[in-house]
Design an enzyme around this catalytic site. Structure first.
Site, mmCIF file in Angstrom:
data_model
loop_
_atom_site.group_PDB
_atom_site.id
_atom_site.type_symbol
_atom_site.label_atom_id
_atom_site.label_comp_id
_atom_site.label_asym_id
_atom_site.label_seq_id
_atom_site.Cartn_x
_atom_site.Cartn_y
_atom_site.Cartn_z
ATOM 1 C CG ASP A 1 -0.112 -0.018 2.533
ATOM 2 O OD1 ASP A 1 0.921 -0.720 2.567
ATOM 3 O OD2 ASP A 1 -0.485 0.663 3.494
ATOM 4 C CD GLU A 2 -0.917 4.736 3.080
ATOM 5 O OE1 GLU A 2 -1.791 5.568 3.299
ATOM 6 O OE2 GLU A 2 -0.170 4.293 3.969
ATOM 7 C CB VAL A 3 4.233 2.503 -3.503
ATOM 8 C CG1 VAL A 3 5.688 2.636 -3.925
ATOM 9 C CG2 VAL A 3 3.948 1.101 -3.009
#
Ligand SMILES: *[C@@H]1O[C@H](CO)[C@@H](O)[C@H](O)[C@H]1NC(C)=O
Ligand SMILES: *[C@@H]1O[C@H](CO)[C@@H](O)[C@H](O)[C@H]1NC(C)=O
Ligand SMILES: *[C@@H]1O[C@H](CO)[C@@H](O)[C@H](O)[C@H]1NC(C)=O
Ligand SMILES: *[C@@H]1O[C@H](CO)[C@@H](O)[C@H](O)[C@H]1NC(C)=O
Ligand SMILES: *[C@@H]1O[C@H](CO)[C@@H](O)[C@H](O)[C@H]1NC(C)=O
Length: 531
Positions: A326-328
């Site tokens: 997630d959330e790269v």
């Protein structure tokens, strides 16, 4: 004389008025209701008494005999006959007594529960006989929990249980809760209390978000520097391999799977303290000292991951690993000239999600290589960014609008978990449990086949504002609302009805030493919290 008469009248009046007041602002409470609500239950008015000195659990002849269940017998005996609290149980009453609960488990004992485990059970209390039957030992555990919940203290302090028939099974196989032990460290002893609460709520997956940017408390045998340099304190704020084993065992005995999450390529700042796999961020021509996500262009990344994943698949017995994803944040990748060169070579253009896909694909290939039988769970972004994953991958949906997302993920044929509506770390004043209770994982546009790909959901308790001091009370009983949504039938949706049952369940947890907080306003428990 007249005064006495007047006082007596006044007294009667007061008592009467008192009785007439219905306390609207006190949470109602049920007695002896099973939580979460069983799929099918018939209760009768006939009561049976249980005596501490004569009661026992017993296997029926022909039943499988499993260590997990035998240990559960002892645990539930203690829960039912908690001698700290019992006033007395031996008063002679003219009611029949139940001297034992007999159990029949049909299928051979398994070592660990898994996603496909059958947790159904039948429970019959009738004519002084208590009989529990299940396919698997995991179902037996669920049945023992229900049995313990139906036993209540009558007014004279004796323990009684009504004649009852229950035929029960979960609606979803994956009923999880995420705890984050990176933002704040949570001691093993508190994680165990949490596992007790999960058992009491028939939840079966402990999603252990064990490391993140802030700290790396997992002690790795192949890379001990990860926690030595990455933990808040490498001696006191870590989970040693013994701690991890103990937690997995504690969970196993309660029919709970431990799914560990080692989130990459983002959320890995703490990893970078010991292993040089993070991307160097640039300002202009020069590295600026900051680091971004794992560097997908670095060969060390993959040799490290191969060895580390080999260790993880050996340490955590569950088939599934949660791989995060997630959330790269692409900005650091964008700033780095070596990565720009790599992108050019690969023909990725300026599309950094292609680079993410390149990384995730290599990660998944590595898992297939080191442990072909492993399955994996990933956060939704991986699929949102069009990364191709194995068809049996489980996608965890956490972003809004979740109905569209679930629709998309299941259309692609992936199995899905919902957690968007169950971020319990977001708190507010008042009765927020109702919105958790009302959220149903089937409320998205899709065919029956798509719905059948939803295997459950997870409540999430992220750790920015949570540690051992408040994790239990903040998580329970608010997670009970989620537990019922995931276990009970789809049409069990009456909030007013649930309120009284959750209140009873909250008090039951307190009685068992789990400090579940008030969740909808004023009220009291028969046994209040003690230190
Ligand atoms: C529980 O929540 C409702 C609002 O949904 C509120 O009206 C009620 O006063 C709350 N408290 C009790 C004790 O029911
Ligand atoms: C259990 O039996 C008692 C006594 O007959 C009755 O008052 C109570 O409603 C029963 N409880 C349930 C859940 O049926
Ligand atoms: C006990 O209950 C039975 C039937 O419910 C009744 O026939 C019997 O008289 C009762 N015995 C006493 C001692 O109250
Ligand atoms: C990284 O590995 C690839 C493939 O094995 C190889 O072609 C490349 O030369 C390696 N790069 C470095 C910097 O070692
Ligand atoms: C839910 O549906 C079942 C089966 O259709 C039915 O027997 C039951 O009464 C329903 N329960 C509620 C709370 O509506």
């Amino acid at each position: 004389m007249e005064i006495v008469y007047f006082l007596a009248l006044a007294f009667i009046f007061l008592v009467k008025t008192n009785q007439a007041i219905r306390l609207k602002n006190v949470v109602p409470i049920t007695k002896g209701q099973v939580f979460p609500k069983p799929q099918m239950q018939i209760s009768f008015g006939t009561q049976n008494i249980l005596n501490k000195n004569e009661f026992r659990f017993e296997y029926v002849k022909g039943s499988q005999i499993c260590d997990v269940v035998s240990i559960a017998f002892k645990r539930y005996y203690k829960i039912i006959f908690d001698s700290r609290l019992l006033r007395q149980t031996n008063r002679i009453k003219n009611v029949s007594s139940i001297k034992k609960l007999t159990l029949m488990v049909h299928e051979p004992c398994e070592l660990y529960p898994n996603l496909e485990s059958d947790e159904s059970y039948n429970l019959k209390i009738a004519s002084s006989i208590a009989y529990l039957e299940s396919k698997t030992l995991w179902g037996a555990l669920r049945g023992l929990e229900s049995f313990s919940q139906m036993i209540i203290e009558s007014d004279d302090g004796s323990l009684v249980i009504n004649d009852t028939l229950i035929n029960d099974f979960p609606r979803f196989n994956h009923r999880g809760i995420l705890l984050d032990t990176s933002r704040h460290y949570i001691r093993s002893s508190i994680i165990k209390v949490h596992l007790d609460a999960m058992e009491a709520n028939k939840m079966n997956v402990f999603h252990w978000h064990i490391v993140d940017d802030e700290s790396f408390p997992f002690v790795s045998s192949s890379f001990p520097d990860l926690s030595k340099k990455g933990a808040y304190n490498p001696y006191t704020h870590v989970y040693t391999s013994d701690d991890v084993k103990e937690i997995i065992e504690y969970a196993r005995l309660r029919g709970i799977r431990v799914v560990s999450e080692f989130d990459t390529p983002g959320h890995t700042q703490s990893w970078g303290k010991s292993i040089q796999i993070l991307t160097k961020c640039y300002t202009g021509e020069k590295p600026n000292g900051d680091f971004g996500p794992i560097d997908p262009t670095n060969n060390l990344t993959y040799s490290f991951l191969e060895e580390f994943l080999t260790e993880l698949t050996a340490v955590f017995p569950d088939k599934y690993l949660h791989l995060g994803g997630d959330e790269v944040d692409f900005s650091c990748w964008q700033s780095n000239p070596d990565i720009a060169e790599f992108m050019k070579q690969k023909g990725f253009g300026k599309d950094y999600s292609k680079l993410e896909q390149f990384y995730m694909q290599k990660l998944l290939d590595l898992i297939n290589k080191v442990s072909p039988k492993s399955g994996y769970i990933i956060w939704q972004e991986v699929v949102d960014n069009n990364v191709v994953v194995k068809p049996d991958t489980v996608v965890e949906v956490w972003k809004d609008p979740w109905p569209e997302e679930l629709s998309m993920v299941t259309k692609l044929g992936y199995r899905a978990l919902l957690s968007t509506c169950w971020y319990l770390n977001y708190i507010s004043y008042g009765d927020d449990w109702k919105k958790y209770y009302k959220c149903d994982p089937y409320d998205f546009p899709g065919t029956d086949k798509q719905k059948s790909l939803v295997i459950g959901g997870e409540a999430c308790m992220w750790g920015e504002y949570v540690d051992g001091s408040n994790v239990i009370s903040r998580t329970w009983p608010r997670t009970s609302a989620v537990a019922e949504r995931l276990w009970s039938a789809q049409n069990v949706t009456n909030v007013a009805d649930a309120q009284g049952r959750i209140e009873e369940h909250r008090c039951r947890m307190i009685k068992r030493g789990i400090k579940a907080e008030p969740f909808n306003g004023s009220g009291h428990c028969e046994y209040e919290v003690d230190l």
